[in-house]
Design a protein around this motif. Sequence first.
Motif, PDB file in Angstrom:
ATOM      1  N   TRP A 180     -17.359  57.902 -45.464  1.00  5.13           N
ATOM      2  CA  TRP A 180     -16.232  57.865 -46.705  1.00  5.13           C
ATOM      3  C   TRP A 180     -15.302  59.109 -46.975  1.00  5.13           C
ATOM      4  O   TRP A 180     -15.937  60.046 -46.746  1.00  5.13           O
ATOM      5  CB  TRP A 180     -17.005  57.721 -48.136  1.00  5.13           C
ATOM      6  N   PRO A 181     -13.935  59.167 -46.994  1.00  8.81           N
ATOM      7  CA  PRO A 181     -13.324  60.438 -46.712  1.00  8.81           C
ATOM      8  C   PRO A 181     -13.496  61.210 -48.033  1.00  8.81           C
ATOM      9  O   PRO A 181     -12.934  62.276 -47.856  1.00  8.81           O
ATOM     10  CB  PRO A 181     -11.846  59.786 -46.583  1.00  8.81           C
ATOM     11  N   TYR A 182     -13.942  60.786 -48.825  1.00  9.63           N
ATOM     12  CA  TYR A 182     -14.174  61.544 -50.102  1.00  9.63           C
ATOM     13  C   TYR A 182     -15.459  62.238 -50.289  1.00  9.63           C
ATOM     14  O   TYR A 182     -15.572  63.102 -51.345  1.00  9.63           O
ATOM     15  CB  TYR A 182     -13.592  60.882 -51.403  1.00  9.63           C
ATOM     16  N   THR A 183     -16.419  62.132 -49.389  1.00 10.41           N
ATOM     17  CA  THR A 183     -17.651  62.668 -49.425  1.00 10.41           C
ATOM     18  C   THR A 183     -17.323  64.247 -49.736  1.00 10.41           C
ATOM     19  O   THR A 183     -18.054  64.893 -50.559  1.00 10.41           O
ATOM     20  CB  THR A 183     -18.411  62.249 -48.308  1.00 10.41           C
ATOM     21  N   PHE A 184     -16.743  64.839 -48.871  1.00  6.53           N
ATOM     22  CA  PHE A 184     -16.656  66.328 -48.882  1.00  6.53           C
ATOM     23  C   PHE A 184     -15.883  66.688 -50.073  1.00  6.53           C
ATOM     24  O   PHE A 184     -16.415  67.598 -50.753  1.00  6.53           O
ATOM     25  CB  PHE A 184     -16.003  66.701 -47.570  1.00  6.53           C
ATOM     26  N   ALA A 185     -15.072  66.026 -50.704  1.00  8.93           N
ATOM     27  CA  ALA A 185     -14.171  66.486 -51.636  1.00  8.93           C
ATOM     28  C   ALA A 185     -14.856  66.289 -52.756  1.00  8.93           C
ATOM     29  O   ALA A 185     -15.029  67.065 -53.820  1.00  8.93           O
ATOM     30  CB  ALA A 185     -12.854  65.665 -51.737  1.00  8.93           C
ATOM     31  N   VAL A 186     -15.822  65.308 -52.907  1.00  8.93           N
ATOM     32  CA  VAL A 186     -16.503  65.141 -54.516  1.00  8.93           C
ATOM     33  C   VAL A 186     -17.568  66.195 -54.244  1.00  8.93           C
ATOM     34  O   VAL A 186     -17.953  66.919 -55.333  1.00  8.93           O
ATOM     35  CB  VAL A 186     -17.290  63.662 -54.182  1.00  8.93           C
ATOM     36  N   ALA A 187     -18.086  66.811 -53.046  1.00  9.37           N
ATOM     37  CA  ALA A 187     -19.182  67.527 -52.897  1.00  9.37           C
ATOM     38  C   ALA A 187     -18.636  68.897 -53.302  1.00  9.37           C
ATOM     39  O   ALA A 187     -19.330  69.855 -54.329  1.00  9.37           O
ATOM     40  CB  ALA A 187     -19.927  67.855 -51.525  1.00  9.37           C
ATOM     41  N   VAL A 188     -17.422  69.280 -53.014  1.00 14.78           N
ATOM     42  CA  VAL A 188     -16.686  70.694 -53.312  1.00 14.78           C
ATOM     43  C   VAL A 188     -16.414  70.594 -54.841  1.00 14.78           C
ATOM     44  O   VAL A 188     -16.468  71.620 -55.537  1.00 14.78           O
ATOM     45  CB  VAL A 188     -15.371  70.803 -52.299  1.00 14.78           C
ATOM     46  N   ALA A 189     -15.933  69.493 -55.196  1.00 15.82           N
ATOM     47  CA  ALA A 189     -15.615  69.356 -56.637  1.00 15.82           C
ATOM     48  C   ALA A 189     -16.800  69.720 -57.525  1.00 15.82           C
ATOM     49  O   ALA A 189     -16.830  70.425 -58.654  1.00 15.82           O
ATOM     50  CB  ALA A 189     -14.735  68.250 -57.015  1.00 15.82           C
ATOM     51  N   LEU A 190     -17.964  68.905 -57.227  1.00 13.66           N
ATOM     52  CA  LEU A 190     -19.143  69.161 -57.991  1.00 13.66           C
ATOM     53  C   LEU A 190     -19.784  70.782 -57.913  1.00 13.66           C
ATOM     54  O   LEU A 190     -20.090  71.057 -58.957  1.00 13.66           O
ATOM     55  CB  LEU A 190     -20.164  68.377 -57.347  1.00 13.66           C
ATOM     56  N   ALA A 191     -19.555  71.115 -56.855  1.00 10.20           N
ATOM     57  CA  ALA A 191     -20.013  72.640 -56.594  1.00 10.20           C
ATOM     58  C   ALA A 191     -19.216  73.669 -57.476  1.00 10.20           C
ATOM     59  O   ALA A 191     -19.769  74.325 -58.119  1.00 10.20           O
ATOM     60  CB  ALA A 191     -19.883  73.113 -55.088  1.00 10.20           C
TER      61      ALA A 191
END
Length: 354
Positions: free
Chosen positions: A4-15
């Motif tokens: 899923w191309p947003y996996t990293f973006a979601v992790a960064v946003a949550l962090a």
Amino acid sequence: MRRWPYTFAVAVALAITATAVASSVYLGLPLKDPEGFLGPAYVRLPLLALMFFAAGIIPSAIKRAGIRKLPQGIAVAVREEWSLKRVGYIATGLITFYACYVSYRNLKSYLPVYRDGVLEDNLLVEFDHWMMFGSNPALVMHELMGTDVTAQILSFAYIAYLPLIPVTLGAFLVLSRDLSIGAWYSTALGLNWVLGTISYYILPTVGPAFWQPQLFTDLSTTNVTALQQSLFRARVDVLADPWVSERIHGVAGFASLHTSVTFTAALFVGRTGQRLVVRIAAWVFFLLTILATVYFGWHYIADVIGGIVIGWMAVSIGAWATGNRGRRRRRNLKDDDQPATVTADPSDAGASSA
């Protein structure tokens, strides 16, 4: 999840959101909404989303059924082109971008509290003078370019950055049928806010216009003048008592995020093979932004260099995180939702290895 191309973006946003919330609790300071040109967040984000969706649906509906039968055309366009997957991807891109931005603005506002009285502007002033052989770069620009007409032109370019960035995000999220392209751009923009926040804390500065304001008094009055005065008043108010002030602190020099974000956009449109006119416009806007940041005293030369590094990192990491390593061929907006063909390009090996 890795596919899923947003996996990293979601992790960064949550962090970064967790960091902002933890800082708020630790310092006893509230999280604040950095109101934009469209109003508060609960109005701004839904309105932007509706505008972006309308920009993707209405032109297609008109092409299908004409203006007189617009409702029928909208129904057909939504049924045939707007799957739940596509809507979910676009919504995720907007939310992660905005979460990173709001967290960045709050962490930037907490900077004077965390780094109480620590400013490194003298170091960057010396670097400016070394780079310009003993001269001040802003004063050199004032002498060569003038302080009236040039100020108005560069002010327009600098202020245009504020609405243009969310507009370009919406364009890539909504108009590109290759959903990973929008994910790449959204991830790259979010990384700008995160990496920029880190740079603020590593080397806290306020920038030439706030460190040596006497150097910029000869400039004609522009919208940048009003913006700098507003930021100065907010800074004074927050420094006086951050626990009482209702303002959000917005002054930080290193690195220049105007530079990093516009460099991200210019590099991204090149890496994704957009039309020549789009690539030229992006690079021209980037160069105007660099000139404006130094001319008005927003940033030092080191801030610009740091911004370019952040922009390159954001695009490169974003490419890796969304499965877009290497240069991509340009796709027509009528293509299907499948990812674009990825072709290796030796010239991009360094840029895509982050």
